[in-house]
Design a protein around this motif. Structure first.
Motif, PDB file in Angstrom:
ATOM      1  N   SER A 257       0.849  -1.192   0.000  1.00 56.20           N
ATOM      2  CA  SER A 257       0.000   0.000   0.000  1.00 56.20           C
ATOM      3  C   SER A 257       0.882   1.237   0.000  1.00 56.20           C
ATOM      4  O   SER A 257       2.051   1.190   0.397  1.00 56.20           O
ATOM      5  CB  SER A 257      -0.936   0.010   1.206  1.00 56.20           C
ATOM      6  OG  SER A 257      -0.203   0.143   2.394  1.00 56.20           O
TER       7      SER A 257
ATOM      8  N   ARG B 206      -3.243   3.870  -2.231  1.00 57.11           N
ATOM      9  CA  ARG B 206      -3.176   2.926  -3.345  1.00 57.11           C
ATOM     10  C   ARG B 206      -2.830   1.561  -2.781  1.00 57.11           C
ATOM     11  O   ARG B 206      -2.098   1.459  -1.800  1.00 57.11           O
ATOM     12  CB  ARG B 206      -2.138   3.357  -4.376  1.00 57.11           C
ATOM     13  CG  ARG B 206      -2.568   4.609  -5.107  1.00 57.11           C
ATOM     14  CD  ARG B 206      -1.649   4.975  -6.225  1.00 57.11           C
ATOM     15  NE  ARG B 206      -2.100   6.237  -6.804  1.00 57.11           N
ATOM     16  CZ  ARG B 206      -1.367   6.988  -7.582  1.00 57.11           C
ATOM     17  NH1 ARG B 206      -0.125   6.612  -7.896  1.00 57.11           N
ATOM     18  NH2 ARG B 206      -1.845   8.114  -8.070  1.00 57.11           N
TER      19      ARG B 206
ATOM     20  N   ARG C 234     -16.041   4.095   0.696  1.00 61.53           N
ATOM     21  CA  ARG C 234     -14.770   4.199  -0.022  1.00 61.53           C
ATOM     22  C   ARG C 234     -15.045   4.166  -1.518  1.00 61.53           C
ATOM     23  O   ARG C 234     -15.940   3.474  -1.978  1.00 61.53           O
ATOM     24  CB  ARG C 234     -13.832   3.060   0.382  1.00 61.53           C
ATOM     25  CG  ARG C 234     -13.360   3.213   1.808  1.00 61.53           C
ATOM     26  CD  ARG C 234     -12.775   1.984   2.444  1.00 61.53           C
ATOM     27  NE  ARG C 234     -11.711   1.320   1.750  1.00 61.53           N
ATOM     28  CZ  ARG C 234     -10.467   1.193   2.183  1.00 61.53           C
ATOM     29  NH1 ARG C 234     -10.103   1.730   3.319  1.00 61.53           N
ATOM     30  NH2 ARG C 234      -9.574   0.523   1.514  1.00 61.53           N
TER      31      ARG C 234
ATOM     32  N   VAL D   9     -13.251   3.402  -5.150  1.00 60.87           N
ATOM     33  CA  VAL D   9     -12.103   2.674  -5.683  1.00 60.87           C
ATOM     34  C   VAL D   9     -12.032   2.845  -7.201  1.00 60.87           C
ATOM     35  O   VAL D   9     -13.018   2.615  -7.903  1.00 60.87           O
ATOM     36  CB  VAL D   9     -12.199   1.171  -5.339  1.00 60.87           C
ATOM     37  CG1 VAL D   9     -10.949   0.438  -5.803  1.00 60.87           C
ATOM     38  CG2 VAL D   9     -12.438   0.959  -3.849  1.00 60.87           C
TER      39      VAL D   9
ATOM     40  N   TRP E 147      -8.641  -5.898 -12.048  1.00 58.26           N
ATOM     41  CA  TRP E 147      -9.022  -6.068 -10.648  1.00 58.26           C
ATOM     42  C   TRP E 147     -10.317  -6.853 -10.584  1.00 58.26           C
ATOM     43  O   TRP E 147     -11.216  -6.638 -11.400  1.00 58.26           O
ATOM     44  CB  TRP E 147      -9.186  -4.699 -10.026  1.00 58.26           C
ATOM     45  CG  TRP E 147      -9.457  -4.631  -8.561  1.00 58.26           C
ATOM     46  CD1 TRP E 147      -8.670  -5.114  -7.564  1.00 58.26           C
ATOM     47  CD2 TRP E 147     -10.558  -3.989  -7.927  1.00 58.26           C
ATOM     48  NE1 TRP E 147      -9.225  -4.799  -6.334  1.00 58.26           N
ATOM     49  CE2 TRP E 147     -10.384  -4.118  -6.547  1.00 58.26           C
ATOM     50  CE3 TRP E 147     -11.678  -3.311  -8.397  1.00 58.26           C
ATOM     51  CZ2 TRP E 147     -11.288  -3.595  -5.613  1.00 58.26           C
ATOM     52  CZ3 TRP E 147     -12.575  -2.789  -7.486  1.00 58.26           C
ATOM     53  CH2 TRP E 147     -12.374  -2.937  -6.112  1.00 58.26           C
TER      54      TRP E 147
ATOM     55  N   TYR F  62     -14.436   1.963 -11.958  1.00 61.95           N
ATOM     56  CA  TYR F  62     -14.704   2.516 -10.627  1.00 61.95           C
ATOM     57  C   TYR F  62     -15.685   1.611  -9.898  1.00 61.95           C
ATOM     58  O   TYR F  62     -16.584   1.024 -10.507  1.00 61.95           O
ATOM     59  CB  TYR F  62     -15.303   3.914 -10.783  1.00 61.95           C
ATOM     60  CG  TYR F  62     -16.002   4.445  -9.545  1.00 61.95           C
ATOM     61  CD1 TYR F  62     -15.292   5.096  -8.547  1.00 61.95           C
ATOM     62  CD2 TYR F  62     -17.380   4.293  -9.387  1.00 61.95           C
ATOM     63  CE1 TYR F  62     -15.936   5.584  -7.417  1.00 61.95           C
ATOM     64  CE2 TYR F  62     -18.027   4.772  -8.262  1.00 61.95           C
ATOM     65  CZ  TYR F  62     -17.300   5.416  -7.284  1.00 61.95           C
ATOM     66  OH  TYR F  62     -17.934   5.888  -6.158  1.00 61.95           O
TER      67      TYR F  62
ATOM     68  N   HIS G  31     -17.721   1.339  -2.522  1.00 63.94           N
ATOM     69  CA  HIS G  31     -17.858   0.417  -1.393  1.00 63.94           C
ATOM     70  C   HIS G  31     -18.596   1.155  -0.280  1.00 63.94           C
ATOM     71  O   HIS G  31     -18.011   2.033   0.368  1.00 63.94           O
ATOM     72  CB  HIS G  31     -16.501  -0.035  -0.872  1.00 63.94           C
ATOM     73  CG  HIS G  31     -15.781  -0.965  -1.774  1.00 63.94           C
ATOM     74  ND1 HIS G  31     -14.525  -1.445  -1.482  1.00 63.94           N
ATOM     75  CD2 HIS G  31     -16.125  -1.539  -2.947  1.00 63.94           C
ATOM     76  CE1 HIS G  31     -14.126  -2.262  -2.433  1.00 63.94           C
ATOM     77  NE2 HIS G  31     -15.079  -2.320  -3.343  1.00 63.94           N
TER      78      HIS G  31
ATOM     79  N   VAL H  88      -5.012  -0.317  -7.417  1.00 63.81           N
ATOM     80  CA  VAL H  88      -6.233   0.461  -7.263  1.00 63.81           C
ATOM     81  C   VAL H  88      -5.939   1.678  -6.394  1.00 63.81           C
ATOM     82  O   VAL H  88      -5.015   1.669  -5.579  1.00 63.81           O
ATOM     83  CB  VAL H  88      -7.387  -0.359  -6.639  1.00 63.81           C
ATOM     84  CG1 VAL H  88      -7.776  -1.517  -7.539  1.00 63.81           C
ATOM     85  CG2 VAL H  88      -7.048  -0.854  -5.248  1.00 63.81           C
ATOM     86  N   GLN H  89      -6.727   2.716  -6.605  1.00 69.33           N
ATOM     87  CA  GLN H  89      -6.640   3.912  -5.769  1.00 69.33           C
ATOM     88  C   GLN H  89      -7.948   4.034  -5.005  1.00 69.33           C
ATOM     89  O   GLN H  89      -9.019   3.919  -5.593  1.00 69.33           O
ATOM     90  CB  GLN H  89      -6.390   5.154  -6.606  1.00 69.33           C
ATOM     91  CG  GLN H  89      -6.289   6.422  -5.770  1.00 69.33           C
ATOM     92  CD  GLN H  89      -5.655   7.546  -6.546  1.00 69.33           C
ATOM     93  OE1 GLN H  89      -4.445   7.560  -6.719  1.00 69.33           O
ATOM     94  NE2 GLN H  89      -6.451   8.482  -6.997  1.00 69.33           N
ATOM     95  N   ILE H  90      -7.836   4.266  -3.699  1.00 74.24           N
ATOM     96  CA  ILE H  90      -9.000   4.339  -2.821  1.00 74.24           C
ATOM     97  C   ILE H  90      -9.063   5.729  -2.202  1.00 74.24           C
ATOM     98  O   ILE H  90      -8.064   6.223  -1.670  1.00 74.24           O
ATOM     99  CB  ILE H  90      -8.904   3.273  -1.716  1.00 74.24           C
ATOM    100  CG1 ILE H  90      -8.789   1.878  -2.341  1.00 74.24           C
ATOM    101  CG2 ILE H  90     -10.104   3.364  -0.773  1.00 74.24           C
ATOM    102  CD1 ILE H  90      -8.352   0.802  -1.379  1.00 74.24           C
TER     103      ILE H  90
END
Length: 152
Positions: A42, A58, A76, A78, A85, A106, A109, A127-129
């Protein structure tokens, strides 16, 4: 009169702008191993998930590495930056039934929504959160390892 209120609205929006712009070059992203993450990493891009306010992190999933069903205390957002993914919802971990999301996709969550995700192929996934802190995470079954390496 309408112009006056529009001017006030724009002035208020301008006042809410950040004091300074910040950027993070890709080469400056500092990846750290996730404990017991089967090689997953991360990177904190902005903010801090344990503190109030917006954060950006990330997560890098190596090939065939996924996390087991879990949930978060807050919403969240994502975005898939790299790779293919896969994500599933609910308490049953079934990588072969996961939804496939490719780079640019995208997924939202919702807080408390049980899900699991990662890479079930031969490629690395990033992934970017984005979310609001403070946020916590909890495994559905704490007796199981949080991360799993699938057969390749």
């Amino acid at each position: 009169m309408r112009l006056f209120f529009m001017t006030l609205a724009f002035a208020g929006a301008a006042a809410a702008q950040p004091a300074e712009f910040r950027s993070v070059q890709a080469k400056a992203v500092h990846w750290q191993p996730i404990p017991n993450g089967q090689g997953a990493q991360s990177a904190l891009i902005a903010g801090n998930p344990s503190q109030p306010g917006t954060y950006v992190i990330r997560v890098k999933f190596p090939p065939h590495v996924m996390d087991r069903p879990h949930h978060h205390s807050r919403d969240r957002h994502v975005t898939v930056l790299q790779g293919r993914w896969v994500a599933g919802t609910g308490p049953d971990f079934a990588p072969d039934k996961a939804q496939v999301l490719t780079a640019g996709s995208y997924m939202f969550h919702p807080a408390g929504g049980v899900h699991w995700d990662g890479s079930n192929s031969d490629e690395t996934v990033i992934v970017q959160i984005i979310g609001e802190g403070p946020v916590t995470s909890a495994d559905v079954d704490p007796a199981l390892a949080s991360w799993v390496k699938l057969p390749g």
